[in-house]
Design a protein around this motif. Sequence first.
Motif, PDB file in Angstrom:
ATOM      1  N   THR A   1      -5.288   4.091   9.745  1.00 37.86           N
ATOM      2  CA  THR A   1      -4.146   3.558   8.989  1.00 37.86           C
ATOM      3  C   THR A   1      -2.851   4.131   9.541  1.00 37.86           C
ATOM      4  N   GLY A   2      -1.752   3.493   9.251  1.00 39.74           N
ATOM      5  CA  GLY A   2      -0.433   3.940   9.668  1.00 39.74           C
ATOM      6  C   GLY A   2       0.618   3.350   8.747  1.00 39.74           C
TER       7      GLY A   2
ATOM      8  N   ALA B   1      12.062   4.428  -5.217  1.00 42.91           N
ATOM      9  CA  ALA B   1      11.173   3.969  -6.289  1.00 42.91           C
ATOM     10  C   ALA B   1       9.930   3.371  -5.657  1.00 42.91           C
ATOM     11  N   GLU B   2       8.796   3.538  -6.311  1.00 40.84           N
ATOM     12  CA  GLU B   2       7.570   2.929  -5.829  1.00 40.84           C
ATOM     13  C   GLU B   2       7.667   1.417  -5.964  1.00 40.84           C
TER      14      GLU B   2
ATOM     15  N   LEU C   1       0.834  -1.191   0.000  1.00 42.97           N
ATOM     16  CA  LEU C   1       0.000   0.000   0.000  1.00 42.97           C
ATOM     17  C   LEU C   1       0.873   1.248   0.000  1.00 42.97           C
ATOM     18  N   ASP C   2       0.862   1.973  -1.122  1.00 42.35           N
ATOM     19  CA  ASP C   2       1.672   3.185  -1.284  1.00 42.35           C
ATOM     20  C   ASP C   2       3.145   2.930  -0.959  1.00 42.35           C
TER      21      ASP C   2
ATOM     22  N   ALA D   1       3.578  -0.969  -6.334  1.00 46.14           N
ATOM     23  CA  ALA D   1       2.865  -0.433  -5.174  1.00 46.14           C
ATOM     24  C   ALA D   1       1.379  -0.387  -5.511  1.00 46.14           C
ATOM     25  N   SER D   2       0.539  -0.503  -4.491  1.00 44.16           N
ATOM     26  CA  SER D   2      -0.912  -0.370  -4.660  1.00 44.16           C
ATOM     27  C   SER D   2      -1.319   1.012  -4.194  1.00 44.16           C
ATOM     28  N   HIS D   3      -2.115   1.697  -5.004  1.00 44.39           N
ATOM     29  CA  HIS D   3      -2.563   3.045  -4.670  1.00 44.39           C
ATOM     30  C   HIS D   3      -4.084   3.072  -4.561  1.00 44.39           C
ATOM     31  N   GLY D   4      -4.587   3.863  -3.630  1.00 48.42           N
ATOM     32  CA  GLY D   4      -6.024   4.065  -3.476  1.00 48.42           C
ATOM     33  C   GLY D   4      -6.665   3.221  -2.394  1.00 48.42           C
ATOM     34  N   ILE D   5      -6.083   2.080  -2.070  1.00 48.79           N
ATOM     35  CA  ILE D   5      -6.689   1.196  -1.070  1.00 48.79           C
ATOM     36  C   ILE D   5      -6.651   1.844   0.315  1.00 48.79           C
TER      37      ILE D   5
END
Length: 186
Positions: free
Chosen positions: A37-38, A13-14, A2-3, A22-26
Amino acid sequence: FLDGLMHCGTSHAEGGRAGDAASHGITESLRAIGFETGRMKTGTPARLDARTIDFEILEPQYGDEKPSKFSFSPDTQPVKDQLPCFLVYTSAEVHDILHTGFDRSPLFNGTITGIGPRYCPSIEDKLRTFADKDQHQLFLEPEGRSTNEYYLNGFSSSLPWEIQLEALHKIRGFEDLHIYRPGYAI
């Protein structure tokens, strides 16, 4: 991942592991429906090319004579014909080289924030926390039977790759070492 953002020295780098996206938006979606979240942080060591390691002078560490299995399923069997790991050590010379990159270590310079695992300190953390030690033991672990890649347990790092490589070359048996990927923090 996640990010996820991987750091090696001043480069980033992502991703989550080398080659994984990387996963974005979740995270934002979870936050929007009320989840807290943290961020967590961790690191990984360089991946080493076995063809460039002098195993003849290293100390082998053999597995259990009667290995257990990780599953209670009756369909699985314990590993047979285990590959050995090898014990290696850092030295004061290795430590001196690693210290030259501390100002560019994202784990130390504030680039990375978050809570890290207590069980897996980076080599940078070991040198700071145990400054009185002249050496640290590391375990050289095979990644599998069908690869030349080895994992250097105990040497996770966010230091610049050139510092990592210079220090690794000073470890006994690694004088001609090539690496597949440097260590990084995430």
